[in-house]
Scaffold this motif. Sequence first.
Motif, PDB file in Angstrom:
ATOM      1  N   UNK A  51       0.813  -1.213   0.000  1.00 39.86           N
ATOM      2  CA  UNK A  51       0.000   0.000   0.000  1.00 39.86           C
ATOM      3  C   UNK A  51       0.844   1.259   0.000  1.00 39.86           C
ATOM      4  N   UNK A  52       1.946   1.247   0.769  1.00 35.93           N
ATOM      5  CA  UNK A  52       2.861   2.390   0.789  1.00 35.93           C
ATOM      6  C   UNK A  52       3.465   2.625  -0.595  1.00 35.93           C
ATOM      7  N   UNK A  53       3.897   1.561  -1.243  1.00 40.68           N
ATOM      8  CA  UNK A  53       4.504   1.692  -2.569  1.00 40.68           C
ATOM      9  C   UNK A  53       3.480   2.223  -3.573  1.00 40.68           C
ATOM     10  N   UNK A  54       2.259   1.708  -3.519  1.00 41.51           N
ATOM     11  CA  UNK A  54       1.223   2.155  -4.447  1.00 41.51           C
ATOM     12  C   UNK A  54       0.886   3.627  -4.239  1.00 41.51           C
ATOM     13  N   UNK A  55       0.779   4.039  -2.979  1.00 40.62           N
ATOM     14  CA  UNK A  55       0.480   5.447  -2.700  1.00 40.62           C
ATOM     15  C   UNK A  55       1.665   6.341  -3.055  1.00 40.62           C
ATOM     16  N   UNK A  56       2.845   5.866  -2.797  1.00 41.92           N
ATOM     17  CA  UNK A  56       4.043   6.656  -3.090  1.00 41.92           C
ATOM     18  C   UNK A  56       4.148   6.971  -4.576  1.00 41.92           C
ATOM     19  N   UNK A  57       3.799   5.986  -5.398  1.00 46.00           N
ATOM     20  CA  UNK A  57       3.867   6.154  -6.851  1.00 46.00           C
ATOM     21  C   UNK A  57       2.529   6.573  -7.450  1.00 46.00           C
ATOM     22  N   UNK A  58       1.562   6.880  -6.588  1.00 45.10           N
ATOM     23  CA  UNK A  58       0.245   7.361  -7.022  1.00 45.10           C
ATOM     24  C   UNK A  58      -0.388   6.428  -8.062  1.00 45.10           C
ATOM     25  N   UNK A  59      -0.335   5.141  -7.775  1.00 46.93           N
ATOM     26  CA  UNK A  59      -0.935   4.133  -8.648  1.00 46.93           C
ATOM     27  C   UNK A  59      -2.337   3.846  -8.118  1.00 46.93           C
ATOM     28  N   UNK A  60      -3.321   4.590  -8.644  1.00 44.22           N
ATOM     29  CA  UNK A  60      -4.677   4.519  -8.113  1.00 44.22           C
ATOM     30  C   UNK A  60      -5.489   3.359  -8.682  1.00 44.22           C
ATOM     31  N   UNK A  61      -4.931   2.646  -9.666  1.00 49.91           N
ATOM     32  CA  UNK A  61      -5.684   1.538 -10.248  1.00 49.91           C
ATOM     33  C   UNK A  61      -5.717   0.313  -9.334  1.00 49.91           C
ATOM     34  N   UNK A  62      -4.875   0.292  -8.304  1.00 53.48           N
ATOM     35  CA  UNK A  62      -4.909  -0.782  -7.309  1.00 53.48           C
ATOM     36  C   UNK A  62      -4.791  -0.148  -5.928  1.00 53.48           C
ATOM     37  N   UNK A  63      -5.903   0.325  -5.353  1.00 54.02           N
ATOM     38  CA  UNK A  63      -5.860   0.950  -4.025  1.00 54.02           C
ATOM     39  C   UNK A  63      -5.464  -0.054  -2.944  1.00 54.02           C
ATOM     40  N   UNK A  64      -5.214   0.479  -1.755  1.00 54.89           N
ATOM     41  CA  UNK A  64      -4.736  -0.367  -0.651  1.00 54.89           C
ATOM     42  C   UNK A  64      -5.729  -1.460  -0.287  1.00 54.89           C
ATOM     43  N   UNK A  65      -7.014  -1.118  -0.211  1.00 55.17           N
ATOM     44  CA  UNK A  65      -8.009  -2.124   0.148  1.00 55.17           C
ATOM     45  C   UNK A  65      -8.071  -3.230  -0.902  1.00 55.17           C
ATOM     46  N   UNK A  66      -8.003  -2.852  -2.177  1.00 54.25           N
ATOM     47  CA  UNK A  66      -8.011  -3.852  -3.241  1.00 54.25           C
ATOM     48  C   UNK A  66      -6.766  -4.726  -3.170  1.00 54.25           C
TER      49      UNK A  66
END
Length: 534
Positions: A51-66
């Motif tokens: 989740x940190x990596x996804x948010x850091x790179x602003x990759x919204x196609x796979x949110x933390x909950x998903x």
Amino acid sequence: MALELSLALAAPPGGGLLAPPPPAPPGKEQQVAGVGILLQISMLVLSFVLGHVLRRHRFYYLPEASASLLIGLVVGGLANISNTETNTRTWFNFHEEFFFLFLLPPIIFQSGFSLSPKPFFANFGAIVTFAILGTFIASIVTGMLVYLGGLTFLMYKLPLVECLMFGALISATDPVTVLSIFQELGSDVNLYALVFGESVLNDAMAISLYRTMSSVRSNAAGSESIFMMVLQFLEIFVGSMSSGVGVGFISALLFKYAGLDIDNLQNLECCLFVLFPYFSYMLAEGLGLSGIVSILFTGMVMKHYTYSNLSDNSQRFVSAFFHLLSSLAETFVFIYMGFDIAMEEHSWSHVGFILFSIIFIIVARAANVFSCAYLVNISRPEHRRIPLKHQKALCFSGLRGAMAFALALQSVHELPEGHGKAILTTTTAIVVLTVLLIGGSTGTMLEALDVVGDENTSIENYEDNSGYIPPTYEEGTSSGGGLRMKLKEFHKSTTSFTALDKNYLTPFFTSQTDDDTDDFGDQPQNLRRGFYDQ
């Protein structure tokens, strides 16, 4: 209701009950438990890091909950195809009791505790309309469409009350994924308040409706079914809300007069504060009410009154503690749910029931949002009406999550086997599709609707009168009938409550008389957002 009981009491072909398996040696049981806990912790760590990596790179196609849901699905699928499935089920089954008694309370309390008072009370009438009336509309529309679909042989046929139970459980929205992206992209504060406020209150509404329908089903259905339904719902919802508010007021008076805000008693102060929400939840459950409704209103009351009676150090601790506990619980719930979805036995033969149910909940969500938005808009002045693009965003934000899944699991034990399995499989498919598809496309949706970075936040409207500015109605305008006037009176009564709170309740329950607009409950989110903006 215990899932272990149904697994242990499986009947053999020749009749009778299977004898329970011989107990494993104590050392072996401890080893299996240790491996199970290790796997759970490993998935939590992986979920937070991913989740940190996804948010850091602003990759919204796979949110933390998903991402958490997918981790649970993958690990559960691997366990399902391996020879460890039987051992895995002993320590990683989705138990409704564990979810409702341990995982859900901190999430719901934090939702009520972290509400930003200014936009929430400015949109209070709209939030209540969407959460209570809207959830009721969505439940009835979904249930009736499913029932009519069964009568016309479009889908698996269920009795009317069971269709209404399904409509109630599937109307519980869980926009954790949507809200996190709303924050990241900077959507309109009024839109965020509507989505957040509705999600906080409609869980309580949905579970109250579900329990009401379940109670009606368990009794003999007669001519008084509708009356009993309404009466039992009012009893559950109003009773739960009253118990939650009462516990919150008691905690405020305790911390105001007990003199616990001194250095050597801060540990006691924090311990008592942490215990009150669970006391409220268990009190309501023990009385046969809804603990979710109770702890939600306890959180709102404790934040507004009790929180200001704490010392500064205790305020910082309890805010950070409940934020941490809620984050852990939310992440674990999605992992927990994904794992059990992969492990659970499903009835995939009723494909028509799944497909038509998805269509019906989309129709019900639209009926919910647009009808309630119409009622809200005819009672508001033109500059405060909910625009069409916000209504579309509200429609899109209605994804389903752990609440619907837990209630569906509960229905397996309450309904005949075929009916419960059909509802559980359909709910599972809807949860996975909405979390992955809606959660992954939220950023694109916000940009397409042009609500990203919307500056029309009207922050100045929240500065006075405890965060609520009464609408100014022009004398010469058309009244629009009696309904419009009644809705206007409802908004005016909200203003009257704000004045009552400012002049009487706040001085009585708190040790300060000035308005404390500290939104400390939102600080961890704001700090985290600032970190990712670096």
